[in-house]
Design a protein around this motif. Structure first.
Motif, PDB file in Angstrom:
ATOM      1  N   GLN A 252     -29.200   3.984-117.413  1.00 45.85           N
ATOM      2  CA  GLN A 252     -30.350   4.850-117.169  1.00 45.85           C
ATOM      3  C   GLN A 252     -29.943   6.126-116.446  1.00 45.85           C
ATOM      4  O   GLN A 252     -30.387   7.214-116.764  1.00 45.85           O
ATOM      5  CB  GLN A 252     -31.419   4.114-116.343  1.00 45.85           C
TER       6      GLN A 252
ATOM      7  N   ALA B 203     -29.457  10.184-118.185  1.00 41.17           N
ATOM      8  CA  ALA B 203     -30.206  11.270-117.574  1.00 41.17           C
ATOM      9  C   ALA B 203     -29.301  12.293-116.916  1.00 41.17           C
ATOM     10  O   ALA B 203     -29.749  13.236-116.297  1.00 41.17           O
ATOM     11  CB  ALA B 203     -31.179  10.712-116.540  1.00 41.17           C
TER      12      ALA B 203
ATOM     13  N   ASN C 137     -36.097   7.762-120.073  1.00 37.90           N
ATOM     14  CA  ASN C 137     -37.144   8.733-119.759  1.00 37.90           C
ATOM     15  C   ASN C 137     -37.843   9.146-121.055  1.00 37.90           C
ATOM     16  O   ASN C 137     -37.353   8.886-122.158  1.00 37.90           O
ATOM     17  CB  ASN C 137     -36.582   9.951-119.006  1.00 37.90           C
TER      18      ASN C 137
ATOM     19  N   ALA D 275     -39.617  10.542-116.021  1.00 35.15           N
ATOM     20  CA  ALA D 275     -39.044   9.261-115.597  1.00 35.15           C
ATOM     21  C   ALA D 275     -39.998   8.113-115.891  1.00 35.15           C
ATOM     22  O   ALA D 275     -41.226   8.260-115.796  1.00 35.15           O
ATOM     23  CB  ALA D 275     -38.706   9.317-114.112  1.00 35.15           C
TER      24      ALA D 275
END
Length: 221
Positions: free
Chosen positions: A18, A22, A153, A218
Motif C-alpha cells: 500500500q 502510493a 487508494n 486514501a
C-alpha cells in the motif's frame, strides 16, 4: 523475517504494497522515488494513442506514437520498473516493467523493418484476430493487477479500472470490426491517462516544493 533486505547497491527497507504503490518509499539510502517517472511515461504514451483511437483531430493513422512507444512508454518505463526493484517496490516494478515491455512490443508492430504487418499481407483477416488475442491477454493481466490495488487508494483503483476497460474495448473492436468500440477504448484510455498524470503529479507536488498537495483518495483500513 526482518523487514530489511540487502541489495547489491545498498540496504533498503522492504515497503508494504500500500505504501509502495502510493510512492511512500522508506529506505536508508537516498534513492529517488521512480514511481512518478513510470506513471508519466505510461500516461503520456497512453494518452497520445488514446486520442488517436478516439479520432481526435480526424487522425486515423497514428504511427507518430511509435517513437513514444519505444522510447518513453517502453524504455523509460522499463527502467523505472528496474529502479522500483532497487527500492523494494514489488508491485510497481512488476507494473512498469511489464508495460515497458508492452509498449515496446506494440510499437515494433508498426515498424516496417520488423516485418510483422508484412506477414499478414496475404491473410489480412488474420491480423485483426491476432491483435484481438494480443489485447485480450493484456486485459486479463490488467484485471489481475487491478485486484492488487483495491486497498491502496481511489486514484490507482480508477486508473486500472479504466485501463482494463480500454483493453477490453480495443480487443472487442478487433474481434468484431466495430470502430465505435475502438473509439470507446480511446475515450476510456484518455480518462485512464489523465488519472495517471494526476497520480504522477501528486507524487512530485509536495510540501517541500509547492504550496499545496494533491490527494490520491486514501482508503481506510
Amino acid at each position: 523475517m526482518s523487514n530489511v533486505e540487502k541489495g547489491s547497491i545498498g540496504t533498503v527497507e522492504a515497503v508494504p504494497p500500500q505504501q509502495a504503490l502510493a510512492g511512500e518509499v522508506v529506505q536508508k539510502k537516498p534513492f529517488a522515488n521512480p514511481t512518478p517517472i513510470g506513471l508519466f511515461a505510461f500516461s503520456a504514451t497512453t494518452l497520445i494513442l488514446s486520442l488517436y483511437n478516439a479520432n481526435a483531430e480526424g487522425i486515423h493513422v497514428g504511427n507518430v506514437v511509435v517513437g513514444m512507444c519505444i522510447f518513453v512508454g517502453g524504455i523509460v518505463q522499463f527502467f523505472a520498473g528496474m529502479w522500483e526493484v532497487v527500492v523494494g517496490n514489488t508491485f510497481a516494478s512488476t507494473v512498469f516493467s511489464l508495460f515497458g515491455g508492452f509498449w515496446m512490443s506494440y510499437g515494433i508492430i508498426f515498424i516496417p523493418g520488423a516485418g510483422i504487418l508484412d506477414a499478414y499481407e496475404k491473410v489480412p483477416d488474420q491480423l485483426t484476430g491476432a491483435l484481438g488475442i494480443y489485447l485480450i491477454v493484456w486485459f486479463l493481466i490488467v484485471t489481475i493487477l487491478m485486484m492488487a490495488t483495491l486497498r491502496v487508494n481511489i486514484a490507482f483503483i480508477s486508473l486500472f479500472f479504466f485501463l482494463d476497460l480500454t483493453f477490453l474495448f480495443l480487443a472487442l473492436s478487433q474481434f468484431t470490426g466495430n470502430v465505435n468500440l475502438a473509439k470507446a477504448g480511446g475515450y476510456t484510455g484518455s480518462i485512464c491517462s489523465c488519472i495517471g498524470l494526476y497520480s504522477g503529479a501528486a507524487l512530485v507536488i509536495n510540501k517541500e516544493n509547492s504550496f499545496f498537495t494533491l490527494p490520491l483518495g486514501a482508503i481506510s483500513s
